[in-house]
Motif scaffolding. Structure first.
Motif, PDB file in Angstrom:
ATOM      1  N   SER A 249       4.418   5.196  -5.721  1.00 45.97           N
ATOM      2  CA  SER A 249       4.406   4.980  -7.164  1.00 45.97           C
ATOM      3  C   SER A 249       3.641   6.097  -7.863  1.00 45.97           C
ATOM      4  O   SER A 249       4.038   6.576  -8.924  1.00 45.97           O
ATOM      5  CB  SER A 249       3.767   3.625  -7.482  1.00 45.97           C
ATOM      6  N   ALA A 250       2.538   6.529  -7.249  1.00 44.28           N
ATOM      7  CA  ALA A 250       1.756   7.634  -7.819  1.00 44.28           C
ATOM      8  C   ALA A 250       2.570   8.917  -7.840  1.00 44.28           C
ATOM      9  O   ALA A 250       2.481   9.711  -8.782  1.00 44.28           O
ATOM     10  CB  ALA A 250       0.478   7.827  -6.997  1.00 44.28           C
TER      11      ALA A 250
ATOM     12  N   ALA B 211       0.835  -1.205   0.000  1.00 47.75           N
ATOM     13  CA  ALA B 211       0.000   0.000   0.000  1.00 47.75           C
ATOM     14  C   ALA B 211       0.863   1.246   0.000  1.00 47.75           C
ATOM     15  O   ALA B 211       0.608   2.203  -0.731  1.00 47.75           O
ATOM     16  CB  ALA B 211      -0.913  -0.018   1.231  1.00 47.75           C
ATOM     17  N   LEU B 212       1.912   1.225   0.815  1.00 50.70           N
ATOM     18  CA  LEU B 212       2.852   2.350   0.864  1.00 50.70           C
ATOM     19  C   LEU B 212       3.531   2.519  -0.487  1.00 50.70           C
ATOM     20  O   LEU B 212       3.657   3.618  -1.006  1.00 50.70           O
ATOM     21  CB  LEU B 212       3.898   2.110   1.958  1.00 50.70           C
TER      22      LEU B 212
ATOM     23  N   THR C 169       3.156  -5.465 -11.620  1.00 51.98           N
ATOM     24  CA  THR C 169       4.012  -4.612 -10.787  1.00 51.98           C
ATOM     25  C   THR C 169       4.874  -5.486  -9.897  1.00 51.98           C
ATOM     26  O   THR C 169       4.570  -6.663  -9.655  1.00 51.98           O
ATOM     27  CB  THR C 169       3.178  -3.662  -9.894  1.00 51.98           C
ATOM     28  N   VAL C 170       5.944  -4.895  -9.379  1.00 53.09           N
ATOM     29  CA  VAL C 170       6.862  -5.624  -8.497  1.00 53.09           C
ATOM     30  C   VAL C 170       7.416  -4.635  -7.486  1.00 53.09           C
ATOM     31  O   VAL C 170       7.686  -3.471  -7.829  1.00 53.09           O
ATOM     32  CB  VAL C 170       7.990  -6.283  -9.319  1.00 53.09           C
TER      33      VAL C 170
ATOM     34  N   ILE D 274       8.904   0.597  -3.431  1.00 51.34           N
ATOM     35  CA  ILE D 274       7.841   1.167  -4.263  1.00 51.34           C
ATOM     36  C   ILE D 274       7.341   0.111  -5.236  1.00 51.34           C
ATOM     37  O   ILE D 274       8.129  -0.668  -5.784  1.00 51.34           O
ATOM     38  CB  ILE D 274       8.373   2.393  -5.038  1.00 51.34           C
ATOM     39  N   GLU D 275       6.035   0.082  -5.448  1.00 52.38           N
ATOM     40  CA  GLU D 275       5.470  -0.828  -6.444  1.00 52.38           C
ATOM     41  C   GLU D 275       5.672  -0.222  -7.823  1.00 52.38           C
ATOM     42  O   GLU D 275       5.102   0.823  -8.145  1.00 52.38           O
ATOM     43  CB  GLU D 275       3.971  -1.043  -6.178  1.00 52.38           C
TER      44      GLU D 275
END
Length: 299
Positions: free
Chosen positions: A15-16, A9-10, A109-110, A41-42
């Motif tokens: 990422s945004a 979630a973080l 995503t990773v 970060i995703e």
């Protein structure tokens, strides 16, 4: 599982932040860099390119499938590491197996650690982090050490500090690169161990190396047996010991010695060696005596 969800979630929130053109972070001094660099970060997999400095070249397909199964069930537990190249564009530093397995599973995503580094720093980070992995084969490790020497200009002492290995250990890996390429491939494919390679490397001739390599494979020799085989080969190259001298085929008795002494009119010394050879020593007391002996020899 709750812990993983929180991290993800973080990561999505950060990422945004990265996708905002107004936050195109290029260096640690840029606005919001502290929120991104070093954090998990995703990242979208399609925004990550493979590192051209990646030292690994072999990937065990079976092990890759096992990792993919684990990721399908548990997710990516250990984030990969990337460096930021440009807006929403990243380059892999370490974690190529995890990235490949994530693609197999179909993830989009990773989780990734973000770093900002120049090419040389990226190469050093990639090499050092990959060397410390347990699934690299000995030749891959040796090649990584060699690249640190050639491209980063590190000494063996500096490498020892970077990777936490003894200098002698690093030297042993580097020596493997002196093996015939066929034998290096044999080590990479698991036909022989690093111990076998270290034994063979004591032979400089590549043809002889290959001959011993094939004997190891065909006879399933252990490292100790290989060391004995190498020693036997090395011993065969040493000059053979001189044959024991043959005993004398004759003896000189006192009468013969007296005959010689009487002829020269001097106390002649006759000595015999163990191989049938010998020498006669004729003393003289003056120039006149020397000339007298010369006349006797000339007849």
């Amino acid at each position: 599982m709750t812990k993983v969800v929180k991290k993800q979630a973080l990561g999505r929130g950060l990422s945004a932040l990265l996708k905002d053109p107004e936050n195109n972070i290029q260096s640690v001094s840029d606005k919001n860099a502290d929120k991104v660099v070093g954090n998990i970060i995703e990242l979208e997999i399609e925004s990550i390119e493979i590192n051209p400095f990646q030292p690994r070249s072999n990937f065990n397909e079976e092990a890759l499938q096992e990792l993919a199964t684990s990721i399908r069930e548990l997710g990516v537990i250990q984030p990969i590491t990337v460096r930021k190249l440009d807006f929403n564009k990243y380059q892999l530093i370490s974690g190529e197996r995890r990235l490949r397995a994530s693609k197999i599973v179909g993830l989009t995503t990773v989780p990734a650690y973000i770093r900002i580094a120049n090419d040389q720093e990226s190469l050093e980070m990639a090499l050092v982090e990959n060397i410390q992995r347990h699934d690299l084969d000995p030749i891959e490790i040796a090649l990584s050490y060699q690249r640190l020497i050639d491209e980063i200009n590190l000494t063996q002492e500096q490498m020892s500090e970077r990777v936490g290995k003894k200098r002698s250990t690093i030297a042993n890996y580097l020596r493997l690169l002196k093996l015939d390429p066929i034998i290096q491939t044999g080590i990479r494919d698991g036909f022989i161990s690093m111990g076998h390679g270290r034994a063979i490397i004591n032979i400089e001739d590549h043809d002889a190396q290959s001959d011993i390599y094939h004997k190891i494979i065909s006879r399933n020799l252990s490292v100790r047996e290989t060391e004995a085989l190498v020693k036997g080969y090395q011993d065969s190259l040493k000059p053979s010991a001189k044959k024991a001298a043959k005993g004398t085929s004759f003896k000189i008795d006192d009468e013969q010695k007296k005959t010689i002494a009487s002829y020269f009119g001097a106390k002649v010394d006759v000595k015999m060696a163990g191989n049938g050879k010998g020498k006669i020593t004729i003393p003289f007391h003056s120039e006149e005596d020397f000339n007298r002996i010369i006349k006797l020899i000339q007849g």
